[in-house]
Design a protein around this motif. Structure first.
Motif, PDB file in Angstrom:
ATOM      1  N   ARG A 273       0.836  -1.210   0.000  1.00  0.00           N
ATOM      2  CA  ARG A 273       0.000   0.000   0.000  1.00  0.00           C
ATOM      3  C   ARG A 273       0.865   1.252   0.000  1.00  0.00           C
ATOM      4  N   ALA A 276       2.336   1.882  -3.334  1.00  0.00           N
ATOM      5  CA  ALA A 276       1.327   2.430  -4.248  1.00  0.00           C
ATOM      6  C   ALA A 276       1.153   3.926  -4.015  1.00  0.00           C
ATOM      7  N   ILE A 277       1.098   4.323  -2.730  1.00  0.00           N
ATOM      8  CA  ILE A 277       0.952   5.750  -2.403  1.00  0.00           C
ATOM      9  C   ILE A 277       2.154   6.540  -2.929  1.00  0.00           C
ATOM     10  N   ARG A 279       4.153   5.808  -5.368  1.00  0.00           N
ATOM     11  CA  ARG A 279       4.182   5.880  -6.844  1.00  0.00           C
ATOM     12  C   ARG A 279       3.261   6.975  -7.360  1.00  0.00           C
ATOM     13  N   GLU A 280       2.155   7.164  -6.641  1.00  0.00           N
ATOM     14  CA  GLU A 280       1.193   8.163  -7.109  1.00  0.00           C
ATOM     15  C   GLU A 280       1.424   9.528  -6.497  1.00  0.00           C
ATOM     16  N   PHE A 281       2.437   9.640  -5.671  1.00  0.00           N
ATOM     17  CA  PHE A 281       2.696  10.874  -4.953  1.00  0.00           C
ATOM     18  C   PHE A 281       3.052  11.996  -5.930  1.00  0.00           C
ATOM     19  N   ASP A 282       2.270  13.113  -5.877  1.00  0.00           N
ATOM     20  CA  ASP A 282       2.360  14.152  -6.905  1.00  0.00           C
ATOM     21  C   ASP A 282       3.698  14.888  -6.934  1.00  0.00           C
ATOM     22  N   ASP A 285       8.126  13.852  -9.657  1.00  0.00           N
ATOM     23  CA  ASP A 285       7.771  13.741 -11.081  1.00  0.00           C
ATOM     24  C   ASP A 285       7.883  12.291 -11.539  1.00  0.00           C
ATOM     25  N   THR A 286       9.090  11.809 -11.414  1.00  0.00           N
ATOM     26  CA  THR A 286       9.285  10.391 -11.724  1.00  0.00           C
ATOM     27  C   THR A 286      10.001   9.781 -10.533  1.00  0.00           C
TER      28      THR A 286
END
Lengths: 356, 292
Positions: A273, A276-277, A279-282, A285-286
């Motif tokens: 989890r 996943a958080i 990876r999506e963290f704004d 950038d990459t």
């Protein structure tokens, strides 16, 4: 220290060495090391070096980076005329390693991976022996010896036998003996392996000082931090081949930023989890996110600036963070990025190092 | 923080003069002498054992052995008979340290350090060997002095003493070469010491060193013929007594002591050349940059 002064000194040196370059043929001006197509195959069929091309310019602080057994020591031994190449062209200070080894020996300093000093002689006697071995004119020996003892901070123990010295002191003495003839090019083979951080920093300062004075330095290391601190340019060697070449910043760019290691209190599910958080963290950038045994590891340019925000986000999601650490990429990370596999870069295991 | 100009290294140029062969020899000769002085233990031990032999043998076996000696060499007391043998023993014991020095150099990196220097490699080994030979000459001089104090007589006087030192040096070459070969082959200090020391006692006892060969069993007499120690001891003893003492070779062409000295020296020169060639081969292989 005055930068202008150092630059001026370096210019003078380059002008000087250019004068003495007269007569060298087929050799680019301002090049200390020129390797093309170097191959070294040992008697048992081991290909230690397979197809290395490399040039190092006058005055450069060049780092040769690689794990144990990658071929670093083999290359440096070829350059120092201790090992003959199986194939390829190698020129050092303009001289061919095959046909003019003695000319090379006269114009380089070499510090082997294993500290090489005579333990039965004092610090001063070790340096004096080197002065005589390198043909330092008789009248200059006293001054040169005193100067080098001062440079490596061993004046106080000049008359003590070197067997009593600590590892760092021995290394410093070893380094001093490589410089008696003021060589324009110095080879340092893993000079700080096995030293404590204080001793390491002290040596680093000293190497920087010699480089600022115009000496070209070719250093091998297993530590990215060392290469990062000292070197203007790096080449990474792996299994006898150069896999990357560039400035420390270039190499770290390949890693994709700093690394944030987060330790998680809960099991694999929580780790998934958290990953996943992340990876999506704004704010990143990459980012490269990896699940480790104890938590997750996030590599991103903004890891340092936005790391705390990620931690907050994890807490808001009800995940328990038990520890975290933001760090610069290590050699391990560079290798991971370059080769896609983790390599053993345990610096303490010097015993497993190739030394033939 | 000091600036480069202050440290004086700023005015850089490759500041070196050309190495010369003699200069390179001298540099290494000095280094190995300095190491010998720094390591009095080695000096003392390689002297102490032969000295203990000299005292114990003359005291314990003096009366018995004296009888045996006087059968072949009337009027010669055992101390005088023994001193030349002890001189050769010193040469043997000291020669072992040559290989040990080489192993130490390989282990502490000085061997490689010398290889990357512009010094002539032959000069490096010549200088080291000269230092060892110099030490052997000094040690033999000490033994001869002690022998005279204990009652030994050098018939040929000071010239003879110098002659015995020369024979000791000539004798030491094959064993110096041998210990260096062991050093290169084993690259291990203990193996070198054990290998060289194991040989010492059989070589000494199975020779003309401690008793005249006539009183020894036949097989020892046979072995003594091919034992280098016999030739070293016989040459030294011939100078000591000014007599032809050699029994393993019958030479009469030169007359007197020379009938022993000439053939013995010839044998020692041959032996030194053969072992020397072997050591030079192994050393140059160890110093070469060829990939192995």
């Amino acid at each position: 220290m005055s930068n202008e002064q150092s630059v001026a000194d370096a210019e003078t040196l380059r002008a000087h060495s250019r004068d003495s370059n007269v007569g060298r043929t087929g050799f680019a001006e301002g090049t200390s090391i020129d390797i093309s197509g170097l191959e070294v195959t040992y008697g048992d069929g081991t290909e230690a070096v397979s197809g290395v091309d490399l040039t190092v310019g006058d005055g450069e602080f060049f780092g040769f980076l690689g794990p144990n057994g990658a071929g670093k020591t083999t290359v440096i031994k070829v350059l120092a005329t201790l090992l003959s190449p199986t194939a390829g062209e190698v020129r050092v200070n303009g001289f061919d390693v095959r046909t003019e080894p003695r000319k090379i020996r006269e114009s380089i300093g070499y510090m082997a991976q294993e500290t090489s000093i005579d333990p039965e002689l004092t610090a001063e006697e070790n340096i004096r022996f080197a002065c005589e071995a390198y043909g330092v004119p008789r009248g200059d020996r006293d001054e040169r010896t005193a100067e080098l003892l001062d440079l490596v901070d061993l004046e106080a123990v000049a008359d003590k036998r070197s067997e009593e010295f600590s590892g760092g002191m021995k290394k410093r003495l070893d380094a001093a003996t490589a410089l008696v003839h003021r060589p324009p090019l110095v080879f340092l083979d893993e000079p700080t392996t096995g030293l404590d951080p204080t001793a390491r920093n002290r040596l680093w300062e000293y190497f920087q000082r010699i480089n600022e004075q115009g000496t070209t330095i070719f250093l091998t290391t297993q530590y990215l931090e060392e290469a990062d601190t000292l070197c203007e340019r790096l080449a990474v060697i792996l299994d006898g081949k150069i896999v990357a070449d560039g400035s420390p910043a270039d190499l770290k760019r390949q890693v994709g930023g700093d690394v944030l290691d987060i330790e998680m209190g809960d099991g694999p599910e929580a780790r998934a989890r958290a990953a996943a958080i992340a990876r999506e963290f704004d704010d990143f950038d990459t980012a490269t996110v990896e699940e480790t045994e104890t938590g997750i590891s996030v590599t991103a340019q903004a890891a340092r600036q936005s790391g705390t925000d990620l931690l907050v986000a994890l807490r808001d999601a009800g995940l328990i963070v038990t520890g975290f650490n933001v760090r610069a990429p290590t050699l391990d990370d560079v290798f991971l990025a370059i080769t896609g596999e983790r390599v053993d870069t345990d610096g303490g295991a010097a015993a497993t190092e190739e030394s033939t | 923080m000091s600036t480069p100009t202050e440290s004086g290294i700023a005015d850089r140029e490759v500041a070196r003069s050309t190495n010369t062969f003699a200069g390179d020899v001298w540099v290494n000769f000095k280094r190995w002498n300095l190491k010998a002085v720094r390591n009095p233990f080695v000096l003392v031990v390689s002297l102490a054992q032969p000295f203990i032999f000299l005292v114990l043998f003359t005291e314990v076996f003096g009366n018995v052995a004296g009888g045996a000696v006087s059968q072949g060499l009337p009027g010669i007391d055992y101390t005088t008979f023994l001193v030349p043998a002890i001189a050769i023993q010193v040469a043997l014991a000291s020669a072992v340290t040559s290989g040990i020095g080489l192993v130490n150099d390989i282990e502490n990196g000085m061997f490689e350090k010398v290889l990357v220097s512009p010094m002539n490699r032959t000069a490096v080994f010549v200088g080291k060997t000269l230092a060892e030979v110099f030490r052997i000459a000094l040690q033999i001089a000490i033994i001869l002095g002690l022998g005279v104090l204990l009652g030994a007589e050098i018939t040929t006087g000071v010239v003879g003493a110098v002659g015995i030192m020369a024979v000791g040096i000539l004798f030491s070459f094959w064993f110096i070469a041998f210990s260096n070969m062991l050093a290169v082959l084993t690259r291990d200090q203990e193996s070198t010491i054990i290998g060289a020391n194991l040989l010492q006692f059989p070589l000494l006892f199975l020779s003309s060193a401690f008793l005249p060969l006539e009183v020894l069993p036949n097989w020892i007499q046979l072995f003594a013929r091919i034992n280098p120690v016999t030739y070293g001891v016989d040459a030294a003893r011939a100078i000591m007594l000014d007599e032809d003492v050699m029994t393993v070779l019958e030479v009469t062409a030169f007359g007197g002591a020379l009938d022993t000295i000439v053939p013995a020296v010839a044998v020692l020169v041959g032996l030194g050349s053969v072992f020397g060639a072997g050591a030079i081969y192994l050393l140059s292989r160890a110093s070469s940059s060829d990939v192995r």
